[in-house]
Write a protein that holds these residues in place. Structure first.
Motif, PDB file in Angstrom:
ATOM      1  N   LYS A  62     146.457  33.238 148.209  1.00 18.83           N
ATOM      2  CA  LYS A  62     145.169  33.720 148.731  1.00 18.83           C
ATOM      3  C   LYS A  62     144.876  35.072 148.111  1.00 18.83           C
ATOM      4  O   LYS A  62     145.753  35.695 147.506  1.00 18.83           O
ATOM      5  CB  LYS A  62     145.207  33.825 150.252  1.00 18.83           C
ATOM      6  N   TYR A  63     143.652  35.531 148.302  1.00 17.31           N
ATOM      7  CA  TYR A  63     143.228  36.797 147.704  1.00 17.31           C
ATOM      8  C   TYR A  63     142.412  37.638 148.678  1.00 17.31           C
ATOM      9  O   TYR A  63     141.769  37.111 149.583  1.00 17.31           O
ATOM     10  CB  TYR A  63     142.347  36.539 146.470  1.00 17.31           C
ATOM     11  N   LYS A  64     142.443  38.929 148.437  1.00 18.95           N
ATOM     12  CA  LYS A  64     141.542  39.894 149.056  1.00 18.95           C
ATOM     13  C   LYS A  64     141.001  40.745 147.912  1.00 18.95           C
ATOM     14  O   LYS A  64     141.651  40.884 146.868  1.00 18.95           O
ATOM     15  CB  LYS A  64     142.271  40.809 150.054  1.00 18.95           C
ATOM     16  N   VAL A  65     139.838  41.296 148.114  1.00 15.78           N
ATOM     17  CA  VAL A  65     139.224  42.158 147.112  1.00 15.78           C
ATOM     18  C   VAL A  65     139.010  43.533 147.740  1.00 15.78           C
ATOM     19  O   VAL A  65     138.512  43.633 148.864  1.00 15.78           O
ATOM     20  CB  VAL A  65     137.864  41.576 146.640  1.00 15.78           C
ATOM     21  N   ILE A  66     139.411  44.575 147.022  1.00 11.67           N
ATOM     22  CA  ILE A  66     139.197  45.935 147.512  1.00 11.67           C
ATOM     23  C   ILE A  66     137.857  46.437 146.970  1.00 11.67           C
ATOM     24  O   ILE A  66     137.642  46.502 145.762  1.00 11.67           O
ATOM     25  CB  ILE A  66     140.326  46.900 147.061  1.00 11.67           C
ATOM     26  N   TYR A  67     136.972  46.757 147.895  1.00 12.60           N
ATOM     27  CA  TYR A  67     135.628  47.256 147.568  1.00 12.60           C
ATOM     28  C   TYR A  67     135.328  48.371 148.564  1.00 12.60           C
ATOM     29  O   TYR A  67     135.464  48.165 149.771  1.00 12.60           O
ATOM     30  CB  TYR A  67     134.604  46.117 147.666  1.00 12.60           C
ATOM     31  N   ASN A  68     135.002  49.544 148.083  1.00 15.60           N
ATOM     32  CA  ASN A  68     134.775  50.724 148.941  1.00 15.60           C
ATOM     33  C   ASN A  68     135.982  50.990 149.847  1.00 15.60           C
ATOM     34  O   ASN A  68     135.839  51.276 151.028  1.00 15.60           O
ATOM     35  CB  ASN A  68     133.497  50.577 149.766  1.00 15.60           C
ATOM     36  N   ASN A  69     137.177  50.865 149.277  1.00 16.67           N
ATOM     37  CA  ASN A  69     138.444  51.110 149.974  1.00 16.67           C
ATOM     38  C   ASN A  69     138.688  50.179 151.163  1.00 16.67           C
ATOM     39  O   ASN A  69     139.518  50.473 152.018  1.00 16.67           O
ATOM     40  CB  ASN A  69     138.551  52.572 150.431  1.00 16.67           C
ATOM     41  N   LEU A  70     137.979  49.061 151.228  1.00 13.99           N
ATOM     42  CA  LEU A  70     138.159  48.085 152.295  1.00 13.99           C
ATOM     43  C   LEU A  70     138.514  46.730 151.695  1.00 13.99           C
ATOM     44  O   LEU A  70     138.125  46.428 150.569  1.00 13.99           O
ATOM     45  CB  LEU A  70     136.868  47.938 153.119  1.00 13.99           C
ATOM     46  N   ASP A  95     128.348  44.773 160.976  1.00  8.87           N
ATOM     47  CA  ASP A  95     128.219  46.212 160.722  1.00  8.87           C
ATOM     48  C   ASP A  95     128.598  46.545 159.278  1.00  8.87           C
ATOM     49  O   ASP A  95     127.884  47.292 158.595  1.00  8.87           O
ATOM     50  CB  ASP A  95     129.094  47.019 161.686  1.00  8.87           C
ATOM     51  N   LEU A  96     129.716  46.002 158.804  1.00  5.96           N
ATOM     52  CA  LEU A  96     130.113  46.206 157.403  1.00  5.96           C
ATOM     53  C   LEU A  96     129.086  45.596 156.456  1.00  5.96           C
ATOM     54  O   LEU A  96     128.753  46.179 155.424  1.00  5.96           O
ATOM     55  CB  LEU A  96     131.482  45.580 157.124  1.00  5.96           C
ATOM     56  N   ALA A  97     128.585  44.421 156.804  1.00  6.11           N
ATOM     57  CA  ALA A  97     127.595  43.741 155.972  1.00  6.11           C
ATOM     58  C   ALA A  97     126.349  44.607 155.807  1.00  6.11           C
ATOM     59  O   ALA A  97     125.828  44.764 154.703  1.00  6.11           O
ATOM     60  CB  ALA A  97     127.233  42.386 156.571  1.00  6.11           C
ATOM     61  N   SER A  98     125.909  45.180 156.884  1.00  8.10           N
ATOM     62  CA  SER A  98     124.719  46.036 156.851  1.00  8.10           C
ATOM     63  C   SER A  98     124.982  47.313 156.057  1.00  8.10           C
ATOM     64  O   SER A  98     124.177  47.722 155.226  1.00  8.10           O
ATOM     65  CB  SER A  98     124.305  46.373 158.286  1.00  8.10           C
ATOM     66  N   LEU A  99     126.136  47.908 156.279  1.00  8.50           N
ATOM     67  CA  LEU A  99     126.499  49.159 155.613  1.00  8.50           C
ATOM     68  C   LEU A  99     126.594  48.999 154.093  1.00  8.50           C
ATOM     69  O   LEU A  99     126.195  49.872 153.338  1.00  8.50           O
ATOM     70  CB  LEU A  99     127.833  49.660 156.179  1.00  8.50           C
ATOM     71  N   TYR A 100     127.112  47.852 153.623  1.00 11.16           N
ATOM     72  CA  TYR A 100     127.358  47.665 152.201  1.00 11.16           C
ATOM     73  C   TYR A 100     126.400  46.694 151.512  1.00 11.16           C
ATOM     74  O   TYR A 100     126.642  46.277 150.386  1.00 11.16           O
ATOM     75  CB  TYR A 100     128.812  47.240 151.969  1.00 11.16           C
ATOM     76  N   GLY A 101     125.313  46.335 152.171  1.00 11.24           N
ATOM     77  CA  GLY A 101     124.273  45.546 151.519  1.00 11.24           C
ATOM     78  C   GLY A 101     124.579  44.075 151.318  1.00 11.24           C
ATOM     79  O   GLY A 101     124.114  43.464 150.362  1.00 11.24           O
TER      80      GLY A 101
END
Length: 156
Positions: A62-70, A95-101
């Motif tokens: 599996k994978y995760k992607v680091i974007y804006n330190n998250l 909330d994260l969706a709204s914050l990061y577009g």
């Protein structure tokens, strides 16, 4: 995706009851051409069935992607990432969706497409399965400058 290590080599794997079907695109001793349910022979796919006990290790990747330190989930991992040099992320956190577009795909699912250069890192997560499920998962961080090469090595 499920992978198995057999005789010090990593193979794409499929688990069926107590057997593991190993798959490769390279002809190897003991592997046979794949014959599908319709009887078609695939001379570029080779398989071998082995016992779980014959494996050195088996895991789900599996994978995760680091974007804006998250950490975010990738929408999918496939060849299109290499060709388009883009990756789509998703979250269920509004909330994260709204914050990061991120844009709303469906209820509780938000998606954002990014250029590979816009992400900080890729986290590869190997989750042990079968008789290895007592082991800890392995997490490997692939820094941004190595991501394209990583995908070239595992996808093609």
């Amino acid at each position: 995706m499920i992978y198995a290590i057999y005789k010090n080599k990593v193979y794409l794997a499929n688990v069926r009851e107590s057997k593991v079907r190993l798959k490769t695109r390279i002809a190897e001793l003991g592997f046979n051409e794949l014959v599908d349910l319709a009887g078609n022979i695939h001379n570029n796919i080779f398989i071998k069935e082995v016992s779980v006990d014959d494996l050195e290790f088996a895991y789900e990747l599996k994978y995760k992607v680091i974007y804006n330190n998250l950490e975010f989930e990738p929408w999918s991992i496939s060849k299109h990432i290499l060709y388009e040099e883009k990756i789509s992320l998703f979250t269920s956190n509004s909330d994260l969706a709204s914050l990061y577009g991120f844009t709303k795909e469906e209820q509780f699912v938000f998606k954002k497409e990014l250029k590979l250069n816009d992400i900080e890192a890729l986290i590869e997560i190997k989750i042990p399965i079968l008789k290895f499920n007592h082991m800890k998962e392995e997490r490997t961080r692939i820094e941004q400058k190595y991501i394209k090469k990583y995908f070239e090595d595992i996808i093609l």
